[in-house]
Scaffold this motif. Structure first.
Motif, mmCIF file in Angstrom:
data_model
loop_
_atom_site.group_PDB
_atom_site.id
_atom_site.type_symbol
_atom_site.label_atom_id
_atom_site.label_comp_id
_atom_site.label_asym_id
_atom_site.label_seq_id
_atom_site.Cartn_x
_atom_site.Cartn_y
_atom_site.Cartn_z
ATOM 1 N N UNK A 27 1.049 -1.048 -0.025
ATOM 2 C CA UNK A 27 -0.015 0.023 -0.073
ATOM 3 C C UNK A 27 0.848 1.166 -0.096
ATOM 4 N N UNK A 28 1.820 1.243 0.851
ATOM 5 C CA UNK A 28 2.748 2.576 0.739
ATOM 6 C C UNK A 28 3.461 2.697 -0.668
ATOM 7 N N UNK A 29 3.913 1.760 -1.073
ATOM 8 C CA UNK A 29 4.405 1.801 -2.460
ATOM 9 C C UNK A 29 3.562 2.242 -3.588
ATOM 10 N N UNK A 30 2.030 1.777 -3.340
ATOM 11 C CA UNK A 30 1.111 2.213 -4.530
ATOM 12 C C UNK A 30 0.795 3.617 -4.152
ATOM 13 N N UNK A 31 0.794 4.026 -2.933
ATOM 14 C CA UNK A 31 0.659 5.534 -2.467
ATOM 15 C C UNK A 31 1.767 6.343 -3.210
ATOM 16 N N UNK A 32 2.985 5.819 -2.840
ATOM 17 C CA UNK A 32 3.863 6.736 -3.442
ATOM 18 C C UNK A 32 4.193 6.791 -4.900
ATOM 19 N N UNK A 33 3.755 5.713 -5.601
ATOM 20 C CA UNK A 33 3.732 5.763 -7.069
ATOM 21 C C UNK A 33 2.545 6.541 -7.664
ATOM 22 N N UNK A 34 1.333 6.566 -6.889
ATOM 23 C CA UNK A 34 0.311 7.764 -7.320
ATOM 24 C C UNK A 34 0.854 8.969 -7.044
ATOM 25 N N UNK A 35 1.576 9.438 -6.049
ATOM 26 C CA UNK A 35 2.009 10.724 -5.537
ATOM 27 C C UNK A 35 3.049 11.183 -6.686
ATOM 28 N N UNK A 36 3.976 10.353 -7.287
ATOM 29 C CA UNK A 36 4.993 10.539 -8.104
ATOM 30 C C UNK A 36 4.347 10.679 -9.433
ATOM 31 N N UNK A 37 3.243 9.794 -9.798
ATOM 32 C CA UNK A 37 2.424 10.094 -10.859
ATOM 33 C C UNK A 37 1.770 11.246 -11.154
ATOM 34 N N UNK A 38 1.215 11.871 -10.143
ATOM 35 C CA UNK A 38 0.692 13.277 -9.915
ATOM 36 C C UNK A 38 1.577 14.222 -10.177
ATOM 37 N N UNK A 39 2.846 14.072 -9.516
ATOM 38 C CA UNK A 39 3.884 15.211 -9.817
ATOM 39 C C UNK A 39 4.367 15.159 -11.399
ATOM 40 N N UNK A 40 4.524 14.038 -11.950
ATOM 41 C CA UNK A 40 4.899 13.957 -13.401
ATOM 42 C C UNK A 40 3.780 14.532 -14.339
ATOM 43 N N UNK A 41 2.368 14.184 -13.999
ATOM 44 C CA UNK A 41 1.348 14.841 -14.804
ATOM 45 C C UNK A 41 1.219 16.302 -14.519
ATOM 46 N N UNK A 42 1.498 16.756 -13.261
ATOM 47 C CA UNK A 42 1.434 18.256 -13.204
ATOM 48 C C UNK A 42 2.523 18.797 -13.959
ATOM 49 N N UNK A 75 7.507 21.394 -13.295
ATOM 50 C CA UNK A 75 7.952 21.051 -14.528
ATOM 51 C C UNK A 75 9.450 21.542 -14.434
ATOM 52 N N UNK A 76 9.943 22.765 -13.935
ATOM 53 C CA UNK A 76 11.383 23.044 -13.872
ATOM 54 C C UNK A 76 12.239 22.177 -13.116
ATOM 55 N N UNK A 77 11.829 21.874 -11.821
ATOM 56 C CA UNK A 77 12.471 20.928 -10.898
ATOM 57 C C UNK A 77 12.896 19.619 -11.530
ATOM 58 N N UNK A 78 11.683 19.013 -12.281
ATOM 59 C CA UNK A 78 12.011 17.701 -12.776
ATOM 60 C C UNK A 78 12.778 17.861 -13.963
ATOM 61 N N UNK A 79 12.649 18.855 -14.790
ATOM 62 C CA UNK A 79 13.452 19.107 -15.756
ATOM 63 C C UNK A 79 14.891 19.144 -15.574
ATOM 64 N N UNK A 80 15.161 19.565 -14.490
ATOM 65 C CA UNK A 80 16.753 19.211 -14.202
ATOM 66 C C UNK A 80 17.183 18.336 -13.559
ATOM 67 N N UNK A 81 16.131 17.472 -12.418
ATOM 68 C CA UNK A 81 16.742 16.008 -11.956
ATOM 69 C C UNK A 81 16.495 15.087 -12.699
ATOM 70 N N UNK A 82 15.673 14.940 -13.648
ATOM 71 C CA UNK A 82 15.538 13.810 -14.537
ATOM 72 C C UNK A 82 16.547 13.651 -15.613
ATOM 73 N N UNK A 83 16.836 14.689 -16.246
ATOM 74 C CA UNK A 83 17.963 14.454 -17.253
ATOM 75 C C UNK A 83 19.539 14.491 -16.525
ATOM 76 N N UNK A 84 19.412 14.667 -15.306
ATOM 77 C CA UNK A 84 20.994 14.766 -14.821
ATOM 78 C C UNK A 84 20.910 13.199 -14.317
ATOM 79 N N UNK A 85 19.716 12.727 -13.509
ATOM 80 C CA UNK A 85 19.952 11.285 -13.176
ATOM 81 C C UNK A 85 19.987 10.397 -14.375
ATOM 82 N N UNK A 86 19.372 10.515 -15.634
ATOM 83 C CA UNK A 86 19.611 9.717 -16.696
ATOM 84 C C UNK A 86 21.077 9.671 -17.249
ATOM 85 N N UNK A 87 21.436 11.003 -17.421
ATOM 86 C CA UNK A 87 22.847 11.283 -18.077
ATOM 87 C C UNK A 87 23.802 10.442 -17.214
ATOM 88 N N UNK A 88 23.738 10.520 -15.795
ATOM 89 C CA UNK A 88 24.804 9.792 -14.860
ATOM 90 C C UNK A 88 24.480 8.490 -15.002
#
Length: 315
Positions: free
Chosen positions: A30-45, A97-110
């Motif tokens: 349940x905790x992982x499911x809730x965490x996935x929903x929260x992250x999904x909402x952040x990405x959609x936002x 969007x700005x925060x994820x546009x920095x965090x996601x490319x940095x993690x993917x590149x590394x």
């Protein structure tokens, strides 16, 4: 009762043989499911939000300066306004969007660069492994946040520079992890068989090592995403990260810290967004580590099986 226990014992091997999909495993935690929903909402936002809010993140209304959260100014006044009368809700959406546009490319590149070098060094061993590890040690000798501060003070602080410096600083994490996993796997029989049949190094790494190492690397990447996002927020808080008119969660906290006593929502709400996102990513990383490891996956289904067995015995 005896018949019920025998039926449970007979059905248990069939349950053990049944393979669960990722969605089923996620539903069992349940905790992982809730965490996935929260992250999904952040990405959609972050993806859809800027299209929905238009220019409300930068629209100023000095008559509505420092308004507390309410519906007096419509839906976008739900989380209050800042000192220039801009909607905090709209700025949170824009900052996601700005925060994820920095965090996601940095993690993917590394992740890509560090994993490739680490698996190559671990597979071959010898001087390649020693050279890769010494380079990783040199990079790790400089704290990543301090390195980012120095570089951004020398060069212009921008989103591209933040991505590059954070990606460079996090490469050793994946390099060391991939090297350790590959060094252990290179002595396995299936790798020796691939060498015997003349398979070259990179096809062997891609076909045989990567599928085994990938779950561990993805878990590390999920945790590293939290660190990179917090690093970006810290740099923005110090004034050398994202620069206005762009906005990030860390920059919102920095801009609102002087109004904590009179308008707490300006700094607290973006801080809550940072905490929720990082905690959700941490919980999901712990779940992914169990779900991606065949030797540990049983922990996600053991509790449900035990409850079913107890219910059968009671009946």
């Amino acid at each position: 009762m005896t018949a019920t226990v025998k039926k449970e014992a007979a059905a248990e091997p069939a349950v053990k043989r049944r393979r669960h999909t990722w969605w089923q495993l996620l539903g069992k935690d349940r905790f992982a499911a809730v965490a996935a929903v929260v992250l999904g909402l952040v990405v959609l936002t972050a993806v859809l939000g800027p299209w929905l809010i238009g220019d409300r993140a930068v629209r100023q209304d000095l008559r509505a300066s420092l308004q507390p959260p309410s519906f007096d100014h419509g839906f976008f006044g739900l989380l209050g306004t800042d000192v220039l009368g801009r909607s905090v809700l709209a700025r949170l959406v824009e900052a996601a969007g700005t925060t994820l546009s920095v965090a996601v490319p940095a993690v993917l590149c590394s992740l890509v660069i560090g994993s490739a070098i680490g698996m190559w060094a671990g597979y071959h061993g010898g001087w390649r492994e020693s050279l890769a590890m010494r380079v990783a040690d040199v990079i790790l000798s400089f704290p990543s946040l301090l390195l980012a501060v120095v570089v951004l003070y020398v060069f212009a602080p921008s989103a591209a520079n933040i991505v590059l410096i954070l990606a460079f600083a996090r490469i050793p994490i994946y390099l060391r992890t991939a090297r350790a996993e590959s060094a252990e796997l290179r002595t396995r029989l299936f790798v020796d068989a691939a060498r015997t049949f003349g398979t070259k190094s990179w096809p062997t790494i891609y076909r045989h090592l990567l599928p085994i190492v990938l779950p561990t690397l993805l878990t590390v990447a999920t945790l590293d995403f939290c660190f990179v996002m917090l690093s970006e927020s810290s740099l923005s808080f110090l004034g050398i990260g994202i620069q206005p008119p762009d906005v990030s969660w860390g920059l919102m906290v920095a801009q609102g810290r002087q109004y904590l006593q009179t308008a707490w929502w300006i700094a607290v709400l973006p801080g809550v967004a940072i905490v929720l996102t990082t905690v959700s990513a941490t919980i999901l990383a712990a779940w992914a580590r169990l779900a991606g490891d065949p030797a540990q996956r049983w922990r996600l289904t053991a509790a449900k099986r035990r409850r079913g067995a107890v219910a059968g015995v009671t009946a």
